[in-house]
Design an enzyme around this catalytic site. Sequence first.
Site, PDB file in Angstrom:
ATOM      1  N   ARG A   1       4.351   2.725  15.560  1.00  0.00           N
ATOM      2  CA  ARG A   1       4.693   2.997  14.159  1.00  0.00           C
ATOM      3  C   ARG A   1       6.093   3.617  14.078  1.00  0.00           C
ATOM      4  O   ARG A   1       6.883   3.312  13.189  1.00  0.00           O
ATOM      5  CB  ARG A   1       3.640   3.987  13.613  1.00  0.00           C
ATOM      6  CG  ARG A   1       3.419   3.928  12.148  1.00  0.00           C
ATOM      7  CD  ARG A   1       2.245   4.791  11.753  1.00  0.00           C
ATOM      8  NE  ARG A   1       0.980   4.103  11.848  1.00  0.00           N
ATOM      9  CZ  ARG A   1       0.543   3.162  11.000  1.00  0.00           C
ATOM     10  NH1 ARG A   1       1.302   2.770  10.005  1.00  0.00           N
ATOM     11  NH2 ARG A   1      -0.623   2.608  11.148  1.00  0.00           N
TER      12      ARG A   1
ATOM     13  N   ASN B   1       6.356   5.749  -5.001  1.00  0.00           N
ATOM     14  CA  ASN B   1       5.282   4.803  -4.697  1.00  0.00           C
ATOM     15  C   ASN B   1       4.435   4.621  -5.953  1.00  0.00           C
ATOM     16  O   ASN B   1       4.374   5.504  -6.810  1.00  0.00           O
ATOM     17  CB  ASN B   1       4.407   5.343  -3.564  1.00  0.00           C
ATOM     18  CG  ASN B   1       3.329   4.353  -3.160  1.00  0.00           C
ATOM     19  OD1 ASN B   1       3.564   3.145  -3.075  1.00  0.00           O
ATOM     20  ND2 ASN B   1       2.119   4.853  -2.921  1.00  0.00           N
TER      21      ASN B   1
ATOM     22  N   HIS C   1       0.457   3.708  -6.996  1.00  0.00           N
ATOM     23  CA  HIS C   1      -0.875   3.611  -6.400  1.00  0.00           C
ATOM     24  C   HIS C   1      -1.896   3.327  -7.504  1.00  0.00           C
ATOM     25  O   HIS C   1      -1.906   4.008  -8.542  1.00  0.00           O
ATOM     26  CB  HIS C   1      -1.235   4.905  -5.665  1.00  0.00           C
ATOM     27  CG  HIS C   1      -2.583   4.828  -5.019  1.00  0.00           C
ATOM     28  ND1 HIS C   1      -2.817   4.088  -3.885  1.00  0.00           N
ATOM     29  CD2 HIS C   1      -3.769   5.348  -5.396  1.00  0.00           C
ATOM     30  CE1 HIS C   1      -4.106   4.163  -3.580  1.00  0.00           C
ATOM     31  NE2 HIS C   1      -4.704   4.928  -4.473  1.00  0.00           N
TER      32      HIS C   1
ATOM     33  N   SER D   1      -0.986   5.520 -10.828  1.00  0.00           N
ATOM     34  CA  SER D   1      -0.088   6.676 -10.721  1.00  0.00           C
ATOM     35  C   SER D   1       1.208   6.280 -10.033  1.00  0.00           C
ATOM     36  O   SER D   1       1.191   5.519  -9.067  1.00  0.00           O
ATOM     37  CB  SER D   1      -0.728   7.780  -9.850  1.00  0.00           C
ATOM     38  OG  SER D   1      -2.026   8.111 -10.291  1.00  0.00           O
TER      39      SER D   1
ATOM     40  N   ASP E   1      -0.668   8.800  -0.150  1.00  0.00           N
ATOM     41  CA  ASP E   1      -0.974   8.825  -1.592  1.00  0.00           C
ATOM     42  C   ASP E   1      -1.112  10.252  -2.146  1.00  0.00           C
ATOM     43  O   ASP E   1      -1.944  10.516  -3.015  1.00  0.00           O
ATOM     44  CB  ASP E   1      -2.273   8.044  -1.892  1.00  0.00           C
ATOM     45  CG  ASP E   1      -2.182   6.587  -1.458  1.00  0.00           C
ATOM     46  OD1 ASP E   1      -1.080   6.027  -1.487  1.00  0.00           O
ATOM     47  OD2 ASP E   1      -3.227   6.020  -1.085  1.00  0.00           O
TER      48      ASP E   1
ATOM     49  N   GLU F   1       0.888  -1.001 -14.621  1.00  0.00           N
ATOM     50  CA  GLU F   1       1.866  -0.746 -13.553  1.00  0.00           C
ATOM     51  C   GLU F   1       3.250  -1.226 -13.965  1.00  0.00           C
ATOM     52  O   GLU F   1       4.253  -0.562 -13.733  1.00  0.00           O
ATOM     53  CB  GLU F   1       1.451  -1.467 -12.264  1.00  0.00           C
ATOM     54  CG  GLU F   1       0.141  -0.960 -11.694  1.00  0.00           C
ATOM     55  CD  GLU F   1      -0.148  -1.475 -10.293  1.00  0.00           C
ATOM     56  OE1 GLU F   1       0.753  -2.010  -9.641  1.00  0.00           O
ATOM     57  OE2 GLU F   1      -1.300  -1.319  -9.852  1.00  0.00           O
TER      58      GLU F   1
HETATM   59  C1  GAR Z   1      -0.203  -2.840  -6.820  1.00  0.00           C
HETATM   60  O1  GAR Z   1      -1.423  -2.885  -7.495  1.00  0.00           O
HETATM   61  C2  GAR Z   1       0.064  -1.440  -6.291  1.00  0.00           C
HETATM   62  O2  GAR Z   1      -0.425  -0.454  -7.139  1.00  0.00           O
HETATM   63  C3  GAR Z   1      -0.674  -1.475  -4.987  1.00  0.00           C
HETATM   64  O3  GAR Z   1      -0.410  -2.756  -4.456  1.00  0.00           O
HETATM   65  C4  GAR Z   1      -0.267  -3.672  -5.543  1.00  0.00           C
HETATM   66  C5  GAR Z   1       0.986  -4.477  -5.324  1.00  0.00           C
HETATM   67  O4  GAR Z   1       1.105  -5.479  -6.296  1.00  0.00           O
HETATM   68  N1  GAR Z   1      -0.247  -0.429  -4.088  1.00  0.00           N
HETATM   69  C6  GAR Z   1      -1.067   0.242  -3.290  1.00  0.00           C
HETATM   70  O5  GAR Z   1      -2.245   0.019  -3.218  1.00  0.00           O
HETATM   71  C7  GAR Z   1      -0.379   1.320  -2.460  1.00  0.00           C
HETATM   72  N2  GAR Z   1      -1.342   2.215  -1.902  1.00  0.00           N
HETATM   73  P1  GAR Z   1       2.434  -6.310  -6.431  1.00  0.00           P
HETATM   74  O6  GAR Z   1       2.800  -6.794  -5.011  1.00  0.00           O
HETATM   75  O7  GAR Z   1       2.061  -7.464  -7.320  1.00  0.00           O
HETATM   76  O8  GAR Z   1       3.495  -5.432  -7.012  1.00  0.00           O
END
Ligand code: GAR
Length: 217
Positions: free
Chosen positions: A66, A108, A110, A137, A146, A175
């Site tokens: 990582r 970020n 979430h 969020s 998160d 979002e």
């Molecule tokens: C979104 O729903 C975002 O909130 C989530 O991934 C998706 C990406 O969608 N993120 C997480 O779960 C982070 N922990 P997108 O590729 O269509 O933007």
Amino acid sequence: MSYPIVVLISGSGSNLQALIDQSLQGKLNINICAVISNKADAYGLERAKSAGIATHALSHKSFDSREEFDTELQKIIDQYQPKLVVLAGFMRILTETFTKHFEGRMLNIHPSLLPKYKGLNTHQRAIDAKEAEHGVSVHFVSSELDAGAVILQASTKIENNETADTLATKVHSLEHIIYPLAVKWFSEERLSYDNGQAILDGKAIPENGIRYHKELI
Ligand code: GAR
């Protein structure tokens, strides 16, 4: 002068698209210098290319640890000297060295009303727990998954016949409103971060963030 940002993705990139669209519409004064994905087949890379944005695919599978992956990722991001790094569906746990390097300048999104439902399968978990509402969020990234200071949240009612898919669709549309808004605030230097605390217009943002309503736009 438009505000230089780098966006990290792993998948579809619909949040990236919302940022591209708002910047093309002149609602956001940002310059997306590069989009980086840890998956070469992420559809978001196509969205970036169509918008004329530089792309990088950096597979975590090519690295032994990582730490090595994050070191290379940091190097690529730093080349662009962004003022903000935006994680938009970037599905990687990040090392402390990486999160410290970008502390206060990495956001970020979430799909839950944090601190509830950190991690994966948030929509199904909220339905299973018989929550009345669910949401999304935007937060500053800290070394804990998160868990950084929350900036904005938006919520939606969970209906009786709700499935994880219908809920995900509703949350996604929220979002695409609140992520560009948080990026706008940061790029206008209204939003900042001080010692674990998110600040908007000089005032500390409450622990669960600001709840989105239409007048905020
Ligand atoms: C979104 O729903 C975002 O909130 C989530 O991934 C998706 C990406 O969608 N993120 C997480 O779960 C982070 N922990 P997108 O590729 O269509 O933007």
